[in-house]
Design a protein around this motif. Sequence first.
Motif, mmCIF file in Angstrom:
data_model
loop_
_atom_site.group_PDB
_atom_site.id
_atom_site.type_symbol
_atom_site.label_atom_id
_atom_site.label_comp_id
_atom_site.label_asym_id
_atom_site.label_seq_id
_atom_site.Cartn_x
_atom_site.Cartn_y
_atom_site.Cartn_z
ATOM 1 N N THR A 187 39.255 34.578 52.543
ATOM 2 C CA THR A 187 39.895 35.370 51.491
ATOM 3 C C THR A 187 41.410 35.293 51.665
ATOM 4 O OG1 THR A 187 39.593 37.308 52.891
ATOM 5 C CG2 THR A 187 38.024 37.001 51.099
ATOM 6 N N ARG A 212 40.981 38.128 47.955
ATOM 7 C CA ARG A 212 40.256 37.355 46.941
ATOM 8 C C ARG A 212 39.647 36.090 47.547
ATOM 9 N NH1 ARG A 212 45.466 37.278 43.079
ATOM 10 N NH2 ARG A 212 46.242 36.505 45.074
ATOM 11 N N ALA A 213 38.398 35.846 47.217
ATOM 12 C CA ALA A 213 37.714 34.647 47.706
ATOM 13 C C ALA A 213 38.067 33.455 46.826
ATOM 14 C CB ALA A 213 36.207 34.878 47.691
ATOM 15 N N MET A 214 37.678 32.277 47.281
ATOM 16 C CA MET A 214 37.912 31.050 46.508
ATOM 17 C C MET A 214 36.564 30.625 45.918
ATOM 18 S SD MET A 214 39.775 27.664 47.910
ATOM 19 C CE MET A 214 38.722 27.417 49.305
ATOM 20 N N ARG A 215 36.412 30.734 44.628
ATOM 21 C CA ARG A 215 35.101 30.463 44.021
ATOM 22 C C ARG A 215 35.138 29.362 42.959
ATOM 23 N NH1 ARG A 215 33.194 32.186 47.969
ATOM 24 N NH2 ARG A 215 32.688 34.343 48.353
ATOM 25 N N GLY A 228 35.541 38.099 38.590
ATOM 26 C CA GLY A 228 36.507 37.012 38.510
ATOM 27 C C GLY A 228 36.408 36.268 37.177
ATOM 28 N N ASP A 268 41.380 39.719 40.397
ATOM 29 C CA ASP A 268 40.056 39.121 40.547
ATOM 30 C C ASP A 268 40.110 37.604 40.468
ATOM 31 O OD1 ASP A 268 38.616 41.370 41.018
ATOM 32 O OD2 ASP A 268 37.956 41.654 38.945
ATOM 33 N N THR A 290 39.896 34.034 41.411
ATOM 34 C CA THR A 290 39.289 33.262 42.494
ATOM 35 C C THR A 290 39.495 31.767 42.284
ATOM 36 O OG1 THR A 290 37.219 33.289 41.237
ATOM 37 C CG2 THR A 290 37.496 35.004 42.919
#
Length: 349
Positions: free
Chosen positions: A14, A19-22, A248, A276, A278
Motif C-alpha cells: 500500500t 491505497r493498494a495497487m489494483r 476504487g 480510493d 488504486t
Amino acid sequence: MGATTTFDGRPGPTDTLGRAMRDLRISVTDRCNFRCTYCMPKEVFGRDYAFLPHDQVLTFEEITRVARSFVSLGVEKLRITGGEPLVRRDLPDLVAMLADVRRPDGGPIDLTLTTNGSALRALAGPLAAAGLQRVTVSLDSLDDAVFGTMNGIDFPVARVLDGIDAALEAGLAPVKVNMVVRRGINEPSVLPMARWARDTGLILRFIEYMDVGHSNGWRLDEVVPAAELIETISAAWPIEPAEPTYRGEVAGRWRYLDGAGEFGVISSVTQPFCRDCTRARISAEGRLYTCLFAVEGHDLRSVLRSGATDDELAAFVESIWVARGDRYSELRSAATSTLPRIEMFAMGG
Ligand code: SAM
C-alpha cells in the motif's frame, strides 16, 4: 512483498495513504488517428510532431513482463490504452500474451481496452479470440457535425457505431461508452446519448473535462459538473444511485428506475476520488506514473533493459508504490493550474 493491506482486505503493498495497487493502464502507443480538440489538437500534433521512435516503445515481451510484475504485487485489472491502442500493429498478439498472466492465487486477470472504436470492425473478432474481455469506446456525440469537430478529423459517428456493433458481435460485452462533456460544445448531445445508450443497453459514462496536459487550453468554465449532468438525466428519466461495484471504481453509478440499465459519471474535477485511487499507468515508452496528473514518471524501461531479474523489477515497482502520496485532484487549485503536466495521450488515458 509489503505488509497485508487493510485497503480492500486483499494482499499487496500500500502507498503512504493506505491505497493498494489494483489497476494498471498500459499505453501501447503515443500515436492516434484522431485529433480530439481536448486531447491531441491538430494545431499542436500536426505532421511535424515527433512521436516516439519505435525502439523507445516497449515491446510486447517487455509490456507482458511489466504486467506480470504488477500482477504479482496485487494488480487485478489491466486496461490497454494509448494514444489509440488499435493503431499498434499486431495488438491481438499482445492481448493473447496478457490474457495468460495469472494472479498469485492462480486466478485470471480482468483484461480490457479503451479505444476510439474506429478500427473495431476489423479487430474486435481477433481481439476477443485472443482473450480480451470487454471494451470501452469513446464517443462524444451522435451528431456528425459535433463529433467531427471534436475528433478533429471529421470521423463519422456511423463508423464508431459500427465498431461498437462489431464489439458486441464478438462478445466484448458489456460495452461501455465514454463521453467527455464540454460546456458549449457537446452539451446538447447529453440527452440523445443517454437515450441511445438506454435503448441499446450500453453503459454510458459521462466524463468531466479534465485539466490533463497543456495542449487543450483547459478552462474550469468548460467543465460541466457531474451534479448538473445527473440533474439533466433525472429530469428526463427517474434515477437512483447504485452501489459501486468495487472500491476504487472511478465512475459514480446511477440506475434508471424503469429498468433501462445504468449510466456513470466520472467527476474527477468536481468530486475527486483520489483516496480510493488504486491505478498505476505505464506510458508507451515505459514510464510508470502513479497519478494521471503526475509530472515525473519512473523509468521502467531502463530497469527492463538493464538485465534486472523479475524480483528486482518487482522491488523497483514496489518501492515506487509504497512512496506514492499523489492526490492531485483533491489539491487542485489555482496553484496547481500552472504546474507542468503530461499529456493524456502520452501517459495513457
Ligand atoms: N484513443 C483511445 C480512446 O479514444 O478512448 C484511448 C486513449 S484516450 C486518451 C482515453 C480517454 O480519455 C478517452 O475516453 C478520452 O475521451 C479521454 N480524455 C482525453 N482527454 C481528456 C480530457 N482532457 N478530459 C477528460 N477526458 C479526456
